[in-house]
Design an enzyme around this catalytic site. Structure first.
Site, PDB file in Angstrom:
ATOM      1  N   HIS A 186      -8.947  -6.593   1.596  1.00 14.81           N
ATOM      2  CA  HIS A 186      -9.489  -7.789   2.243  1.00 14.81           C
ATOM      3  C   HIS A 186     -10.174  -7.433   3.565  1.00 14.81           C
ATOM      4  O   HIS A 186     -11.269  -7.927   3.858  1.00 14.81           O
ATOM      5  CB  HIS A 186      -8.380  -8.807   2.496  1.00 14.81           C
ATOM      6  CG  HIS A 186      -7.998  -9.609   1.290  1.00 14.81           C
ATOM      7  ND1 HIS A 186      -7.417  -9.051   0.179  1.00 14.81           N
ATOM      8  CD2 HIS A 186      -8.120 -10.938   1.026  1.00 14.81           C
ATOM      9  CE1 HIS A 186      -7.178 -10.002  -0.714  1.00 14.81           C
ATOM     10  NE2 HIS A 186      -7.600 -11.151  -0.232  1.00 14.81           N
ATOM     11  N   HIS A 219       0.363  -6.899   4.263  1.00 17.96           N
ATOM     12  CA  HIS A 219      -0.184  -5.620   4.720  1.00 17.96           C
ATOM     13  C   HIS A 219       0.427  -5.250   6.066  1.00 17.96           C
ATOM     14  O   HIS A 219       0.721  -6.114   6.897  1.00 17.96           O
ATOM     15  CB  HIS A 219      -1.703  -5.689   4.885  1.00 17.96           C
ATOM     16  CG  HIS A 219      -2.456  -5.413   3.624  1.00 17.96           C
ATOM     17  ND1 HIS A 219      -2.403  -4.213   2.959  1.00 17.96           N
ATOM     18  CD2 HIS A 219      -3.299  -6.196   2.907  1.00 17.96           C
ATOM     19  CE1 HIS A 219      -3.183  -4.266   1.880  1.00 17.96           C
ATOM     20  NE2 HIS A 219      -3.727  -5.456   1.827  1.00 17.96           N
TER      21      HIS A 219
END
Length: 285
Positions: free
Chosen positions: A98, A139
């Site tokens: 992302h 993350h």
């Protein structure tokens, strides 16, 4: 490295509020597959096929680089036993796809406009998307930093090679173009990784579709607002059907996934433009 990463994630999640959850989930959605199923057709059908195709190739480049990096490094995501996972995420953690895609996608679009405000907006978007991945617990901070740096590298390479590559392709024969469009299928001889299978399928379908569209349809920008609306209604319906129906009918095999995504690419780049051209001629008659 993971321990300080957990501390940062926990600090961000300790500041959670419903509106922050909603904001960061919306930001992270701009890096999801569903977003690009809308955004790529927006550029291809709503701006111009050539512009949309250029964007698509840059997007596929960064996606492939990220997938290969993750497979090579095999780094974990934060454990749901230690932090909340506020959205679903699978695969390996480093580098963040992302974060990387946000740098490349919004940076490339900013470079096309060459406006200072566009570069600022792209930087803000990339930062917010990266932060969203940490806040949502999927993350580590170093995953995001790695994604930003790799994305910047991919963006600079893409901007540097795009014009020479276009000039080189313009000199190639029709047969060479078709061979190049089919060449990514070679990836499937070496891997059955789910992400690479999908990426290969949609890449081949779109490459073949664009090759055919430029030789048979040559769709331009929508001539009117009504034509633009018609493209999105009809084209979007086709995308929805091709995304859902084959998934329900075909087996859960790698070749079926590649076929489904190839059909999506063919519809985006060739099937839908054929239909648009016919409908627009009929409306203009």
């Amino acid at each position: 490295m993971h321990e300080w990463g957990y501390l940062i994630i926990q600090a961000l999640q300790n500041a959670r509020t419903p509106w922050l959850d909603a904001l960061f989930k919306a930001l992270t959605w701009t890096g999801n597959e569903g977003f690009y199923l809308v955004f790529v057709p927006l550029l291809y059908w709503g701006v111009h096929p050539r512009f949309g195709f250029r964007f698509f190739l840059v997007f596929m480049l960064t996606g492939a680089v990220n997938t290969l990096a993750k497979l090579a490094l095999i780094q974990p995501r934060p454990s749901p036993a230690r932090v909340l996972h506020l959205v679903e995420a699978d695969g390996f953690g480093f580098p963040s796809g992302h974060a990387q895609n946000a740098v490349v996608v919004w940076g490339w679009l900013a470079a096309q406009s060459r406006q200072p405000w566009a570069y600022i907006a792209a930087a803000v978007m990339a930062i917010l998307v990266g932060v969203s991945r940490v806040y949502l617990g999927v993350h580590f901070p170093h995953d995001v930093l790695g994604g930003w740096l790799l994305g910047l590298l991919v963006l600079l390479v893409a901007l540097r090679i795009e014009a020479p590559l276009q000039a080189w392709l313009a000199q190639r024969s029709t047969t060479a173009h078709l061979c190049l469009a089919l060449a990514p299928l070679a990836v499937l001889l070496f891997t059955r990784d789910t992400t690479l299978v999908r990426q290969t399928g949609v890449l081949v379908g779109t490459l073949v579709g664009f090759w055919g569209e430029r030789r048979t349809v040559r769709l331009g920008a929508p001539p009117t607002a009504a034509a633009l609306l018609l493209r999105f209604v009809v084209g979007g319906l086709g995308v929805a059907l091709l995304y859902t129906v084959p998934r329900a009918l075909l087996p859960a095999e790698w070749w079926a996934a590649a076929l489904r995504y190839a059909l999506l690419g063919l519809w985006l780049a060739w099937g839908a433009p054929i239909l648009f051209a016919r409908l627009e001629r009929r409306r203009g008659a």
